[in-house]
Design a protein around this motif. Structure first.
Motif, PDB file in Angstrom:
ATOM      1  N   GLU A 129      36.442  39.777  39.510  1.00 27.41           N
ATOM      2  CA  GLU A 129      37.068  39.613  38.184  1.00 27.41           C
ATOM      3  C   GLU A 129      38.502  40.119  38.176  1.00 27.41           C
ATOM      4  N   GLU A 130      38.720  41.184  38.956  1.00 30.25           N
ATOM      5  CA  GLU A 130      40.060  41.793  38.997  1.00 30.25           C
ATOM      6  C   GLU A 130      41.083  40.802  39.530  1.00 30.25           C
ATOM      7  N   ALA A 131      40.616  39.846  40.328  1.00 21.65           N
ATOM      8  CA  ALA A 131      41.509  38.823  40.894  1.00 21.65           C
ATOM      9  C   ALA A 131      41.579  37.590  40.003  1.00 21.65           C
ATOM     10  N   GLY A 132      40.780  37.598  38.909  1.00 18.99           N
ATOM     11  CA  GLY A 132      40.772  36.450  38.000  1.00 18.99           C
ATOM     12  C   GLY A 132      39.574  35.542  38.167  1.00 18.99           C
ATOM     13  N   GLN A 133      38.609  35.922  39.006  1.00 24.61           N
ATOM     14  CA  GLN A 133      37.413  35.081  39.205  1.00 24.61           C
ATOM     15  C   GLN A 133      36.640  35.007  37.886  1.00 24.61           C
ATOM     16  N   THR A 134      36.301  33.784  37.473  1.00 21.53           N
ATOM     17  CA  THR A 134      35.581  33.611  36.203  1.00 21.53           C
ATOM     18  C   THR A 134      34.134  33.163  36.396  1.00 21.53           C
ATOM     19  N   VAL A 135      33.819  32.533  37.529  1.00 24.85           N
ATOM     20  CA  VAL A 135      32.427  32.116  37.794  1.00 24.85           C
ATOM     21  C   VAL A 135      31.918  32.928  38.993  1.00 24.85           C
ATOM     22  N   PRO A 136      30.860  33.736  38.780  1.00 20.44           N
ATOM     23  CA  PRO A 136      30.439  34.672  39.837  1.00 20.44           C
ATOM     24  C   PRO A 136      29.522  34.081  40.911  1.00 20.44           C
ATOM     25  N   HIS A 137      29.956  32.944  41.460  1.00 18.76           N
ATOM     26  CA  HIS A 137      29.341  32.375  42.674  1.00 18.76           C
ATOM     27  C   HIS A 137      30.531  31.957  43.537  1.00 18.76           C
ATOM     28  N   VAL A 138      30.562  32.439  44.771  1.00 11.72           N
ATOM     29  CA  VAL A 138      31.743  32.227  45.622  1.00 11.72           C
ATOM     30  C   VAL A 138      32.101  30.743  45.727  1.00 11.72           C
ATOM     31  N   HIS A 139      33.406  30.445  45.578  1.00  8.52           N
ATOM     32  CA  HIS A 139      33.863  29.052  45.658  1.00  8.52           C
ATOM     33  C   HIS A 139      35.298  28.987  46.140  1.00  8.52           C
ATOM     34  N   PHE A 140      35.606  27.841  46.743  1.00  6.86           N
ATOM     35  CA  PHE A 140      36.948  27.578  47.268  1.00  6.86           C
ATOM     36  C   PHE A 140      37.564  26.455  46.440  1.00  6.86           C
ATOM     37  N   HIS A 141      38.740  26.726  45.883  1.00  6.02           N
ATOM     38  CA  HIS A 141      39.472  25.705  45.125  1.00  6.02           C
ATOM     39  C   HIS A 141      40.339  24.917  46.097  1.00  6.02           C
ATOM     40  N   LEU A 142      40.329  23.599  45.948  1.00  8.85           N
ATOM     41  CA  LEU A 142      41.263  22.743  46.685  1.00  8.85           C
ATOM     42  C   LEU A 142      42.097  22.009  45.646  1.00  8.85           C
ATOM     43  N   ILE A 143      43.403  22.240  45.674  1.00  9.68           N
ATOM     44  CA  ILE A 143      44.282  21.662  44.648  1.00  9.68           C
ATOM     45  C   ILE A 143      45.478  20.998  45.335  1.00  9.68           C
ATOM     46  N   PRO A 144      45.517  19.640  45.292  1.00  2.18           N
ATOM     47  CA  PRO A 144      46.592  18.936  45.977  1.00  2.18           C
ATOM     48  C   PRO A 144      47.877  18.899  45.150  1.00  2.18           C
ATOM     49  N   GLU A 145      48.529  20.032  45.060  1.00  2.00           N
ATOM     50  CA  GLU A 145      49.720  20.141  44.215  1.00  2.00           C
ATOM     51  C   GLU A 145      50.577  21.324  44.694  1.00  2.00           C
TER      52      GLU A 145
END
Ligand code: AMP
Length: 140
Positions: free
Chosen positions: A92-108
């Motif tokens: 949460e301290e890093a801004g995580q909002t959903v507590p199941h590990v995930h990797f964001h891929l953002i083509p931008e």
């Protein structure tokens, strides 16, 4: 960290909530972010019950990264994009909002991103993007 079985991604994995999926195998799932920070924003999750990257067994992390690469390649190809952000918020301290590990891929570009988990995207448009990404994965 204690894992909450009722988190949104756990519920998606159990089929209790819908998701716009682009890839699934026995260990991972990739689906579109419903509040995209840019067009094509996709999430890759391991099926292992882990809150943060630090809770994830190394072999699951290693496998998931292979799928992150596969999906990233497909996003670039399908959406004709060059350059992709890989983001992973642990805690949460890093801004995580959903507590199941995930990797964001953002083509931008980092400088063009919309607010994190800010606004719902146009779900019909997101579904069309997902079809293109799925087709690119299938043709790999
Ligand atoms: P994080 O803050 O790193 O935990 O990111 C959670 C991400 O999940 C955000 O980008 C949200 O927009 C996204 N999100 C939340 N609920 C859903 C959902 N039901 N389906 C797809 N993405 C979601």
């Amino acid at each position: 960290m204690t894992y909450n079985e009722q988190n949104i991604f756990a519920r998606i994995l159990r089929g209790e909530l819908p998701a716009i999926k682009v890839y699934e195998d026995d260990r991972t799932l990739a689906f579109m972010d419903i509040m995209p920070q840019a067009e094509g924003h996709t999430l890759v999750i391991p099926k292992t019950a882990a809150v943060t990257l630090l809770d994830l067994p190394a072999e699951d992390a290693a496998y998931t990264i292979q799928i992150v690469q596969k999906v990233a390649r497909a996003i670039e190809k399908a959406l004709d994009k060059k350059g992709i952000i890989l983001m992973q918020l642990s805690g949460e301290e890093a801004g995580q909002t959903v507590p199941h590990v995930h990797f964001h891929l953002i083509p931008e570009s980092l400088h063009q991103l919309r607010q994190h988990a800010g606004q719902m995207g146009d779900q019909e448009h997101i579904k069309r993007l997902a079809e293109k990404i799925k087709a690119a994965i299938a043709s790999e």
